[in-house]
Design a protein around this motif. Structure first.
Motif, PDB file in Angstrom:
ATOM      1  N   LYS A 129       0.822  -1.212   0.000  1.00  0.00           N
ATOM      2  CA  LYS A 129       0.000   0.000   0.000  1.00  0.00           C
ATOM      3  C   LYS A 129       0.859   1.266   0.000  1.00  0.00           C
ATOM      4  CE  LYS A 129      -4.166  -1.749   0.111  1.00  0.00           C
ATOM      5  NZ  LYS A 129      -5.167  -1.466  -0.950  1.00  0.00           N
ATOM      6  N   ASP A 130       2.177   1.100   0.134  1.00  0.00           N
ATOM      7  CA  ASP A 130       3.121   2.214   0.147  1.00  0.00           C
ATOM      8  C   ASP A 130       2.780   3.219   1.256  1.00  0.00           C
ATOM      9  OD1 ASP A 130       5.419   3.470  -0.778  1.00  0.00           O
ATOM     10  OD2 ASP A 130       4.315   4.798  -2.119  1.00  0.00           O
ATOM     11  N   VAL A 131       2.427   2.682   2.416  1.00  0.00           N
ATOM     12  CA  VAL A 131       2.154   3.508   3.599  1.00  0.00           C
ATOM     13  C   VAL A 131       3.399   3.502   4.482  1.00  0.00           C
ATOM     14  CG1 VAL A 131       0.741   3.754   5.679  1.00  0.00           C
ATOM     15  CG2 VAL A 131      -0.308   2.989   3.542  1.00  0.00           C
ATOM     16  N   PRO A 132       3.904   4.670   4.891  1.00  0.00           N
ATOM     17  CA  PRO A 132       5.085   4.690   5.773  1.00  0.00           C
ATOM     18  C   PRO A 132       4.815   3.900   7.060  1.00  0.00           C
ATOM     19  CG  PRO A 132       4.556   6.900   4.979  1.00  0.00           C
ATOM     20  CD  PRO A 132       3.410   6.019   4.587  1.00  0.00           C
ATOM     21  N   PHE A 133       5.778   3.079   7.459  1.00  0.00           N
ATOM     22  CA  PHE A 133       5.561   2.295   8.675  1.00  0.00           C
ATOM     23  C   PHE A 133       6.888   1.953   9.346  1.00  0.00           C
ATOM     24  CE2 PHE A 133       6.434  -0.956   5.566  1.00  0.00           C
ATOM     25  CZ  PHE A 133       6.948  -2.051   6.253  1.00  0.00           C
ATOM     26  N   ALA A 134       6.778   1.566  10.605  1.00  0.00           N
ATOM     27  CA  ALA A 134       7.906   1.052  11.359  1.00  0.00           C
ATOM     28  C   ALA A 134       7.490  -0.280  11.954  1.00  0.00           C
ATOM     29  CB  ALA A 134       8.320   2.028  12.459  1.00  0.00           C
ATOM     30  N   VAL A 135       8.455  -1.117  12.282  1.00  0.00           N
ATOM     31  CA  VAL A 135       8.190  -2.414  12.881  1.00  0.00           C
ATOM     32  C   VAL A 135       8.691  -2.400  14.316  1.00  0.00           C
ATOM     33  CG1 VAL A 135       8.668  -4.892  12.796  1.00  0.00           C
ATOM     34  CG2 VAL A 135       8.320  -3.609  10.665  1.00  0.00           C
ATOM     35  N   ALA A 136       7.813  -2.792  15.250  1.00  0.00           N
ATOM     36  CA  ALA A 136       8.169  -2.818  16.665  1.00  0.00           C
ATOM     37  C   ALA A 136       8.065  -4.244  17.190  1.00  0.00           C
ATOM     38  CB  ALA A 136       7.251  -1.888  17.457  1.00  0.00           C
ATOM     39  N   LEU A 182      13.266  -0.591  12.668  1.00  0.00           N
ATOM     40  CA  LEU A 182      12.935  -1.790  13.427  1.00  0.00           C
ATOM     41  C   LEU A 182      13.413  -1.583  14.851  1.00  0.00           C
ATOM     42  CD1 LEU A 182      11.971  -4.774  13.490  1.00  0.00           C
ATOM     43  CD2 LEU A 182      14.262  -5.428  12.712  1.00  0.00           C
ATOM     44  N   VAL A 183      12.484  -1.610  15.811  1.00  0.00           N
ATOM     45  CA  VAL A 183      12.811  -1.310  17.201  1.00  0.00           C
ATOM     46  C   VAL A 183      12.236  -2.386  18.117  1.00  0.00           C
ATOM     47  CG1 VAL A 183      12.836   1.176  16.767  1.00  0.00           C
ATOM     48  CG2 VAL A 183      10.729   0.093  17.559  1.00  0.00           C
ATOM     49  N   VAL A 184      12.751  -2.442  19.343  1.00  0.00           N
ATOM     50  CA  VAL A 184      12.181  -3.290  20.391  1.00  0.00           C
ATOM     51  C   VAL A 184      11.387  -2.393  21.328  1.00  0.00           C
ATOM     52  CG1 VAL A 184      12.687  -4.829  22.323  1.00  0.00           C
ATOM     53  CG2 VAL A 184      14.085  -4.940  20.259  1.00  0.00           C
TER      54      VAL A 184
END
Length: 209
Positions: free
Chosen positions: A143-150, A177-179
Motif C-alpha cells: 500500500k506504500d504507507v510509511p511504517f515502522a516495525v516494533a 525496526l525497534v524493540v
C-alpha cells in the motif's frame, strides 16, 4: 536473545501532555497499529491512550480457538473483531488518533477501511510467531504507507536479535525496526514517534522531488 527493562509499575495508565492553549487546537494525525493475532495491539493502544480505549473484543469460541494459535498466549480469552481506538496528545500542537486492526486473516477485508487516511503505521511483531507477522508487513509495503516495525518484548525479552528479524521478515533497510514493550506507556510513545519521523521524512522527500 535481546532483553528490555521491565515495565514501570503503574505505567499502563497513559499520561497526556498538557492541553493546548486556547485558540489553536492540536493537529489531528491518524496512525494505525497492526500485526498478527495476539501480538499486543490492543495492549499498546490501552497503554498509551489518554481516554478509555474503544475496543471490539469478543470471546474466543471453541471454533476460533481451533483456528487461532493460542500456544504462546494461553491466557488470551478475547480477540479484536473490528478495531481498537484510542488517542494521545503528544504536545499542544499534535494529537494522535490510534486505530488498531484485527489480527486474524479472516478479518483482513477490514484493513483498507481502517488504514484509509492514516499518516503511517506501526506493525507489532512477536518473535515467537514470526509467520503471523508477514501479512501486516506485506500490506503496508504494497500500500506504500510509511511504517515502522516494533518487536514486542514479551516477558521482557525477544527470541531473536533485530538483524535476524529483519532478514526473516524481509524488511527493507529504510524501515525502522525497534524493540518495545506494549504494556509500557513511554515505550509505546517512543515507537509511535518513530512512525511519525518516517512519515515526515517521506512527506519532505515528496515535497522536494
Amino acid at each position: 536473545m535481546v532483553s528490555v527493562p521491565s515495565p514501570t509499575p503503574g505505567a499502563h495508565s497513559a499520561t497526556a501532555a498538557e492541553p493546548p492553549s486556547a485558540g489553536q487546537p492540536p493537529l489531528p494525525v491518524k496512525l494505525v497499529i497492526a500485526g498478527g493475532f495476539g501480538v499486543g495491539k490492543t495492549t499498546a493502544v490501552g497503554a498509551i491512550s489518554e481516554i478509555r480505549p474503544l475496543t471490539t473484543e469478543a470471546a474466543i469460541t471453541e471454533v476460533a480457538a481451533g483456528v487461532d494459535d493460542l500456544t504462546h498466549t494461553p491466557g488470551k480469552t478475547t480477540t479484536t473483531v473490528a478495531m481498537d481506538f484510542g488517542c494521545i496528545t503528544i504536545d499542544p500542537t499534535l494529537k494522535l488518533y490510534l486505530f488498531g486492526t484485527p489480527g486474524q486473516d479472516r478479518f483482513g477485508f477490514m484493513w483498507d477501511d481502517v488504514v484509509e487516511g492514516a499518516l503511517g503505521g506501526l506493525v507489532i511483531v512477536d518473535t515467537r510467531r514470526l509467520d503471523d507477522c508477514y501479512a501486516a508487513v506485506d500490506y503496508f509495503e504494497h500500500k506504500d504507507v510509511p511504517f515502522a516495525v516494533a518487536v514486542n518484548a514479551f516477558d521482557g525479552e525477544v527470541q531473536h536479535d533485530l538483524d535476524e528479524v529483519r532478514w526473516a521478515l524481509d524488511i527493507s533497510e529504510h524501515v525502522p525496526l525497534v524493540v518495545f514493550d506494549a504494556r509500557e506507556t513511554g515505550s509505546v510513545r517512543d515507537a509511535l514517534l518513530v512512525v511519525l519521523d518516517v512519515a515526515l521524512t517521506r512527506a519532505q522527500s515528496a515535497a522536494v522531488s
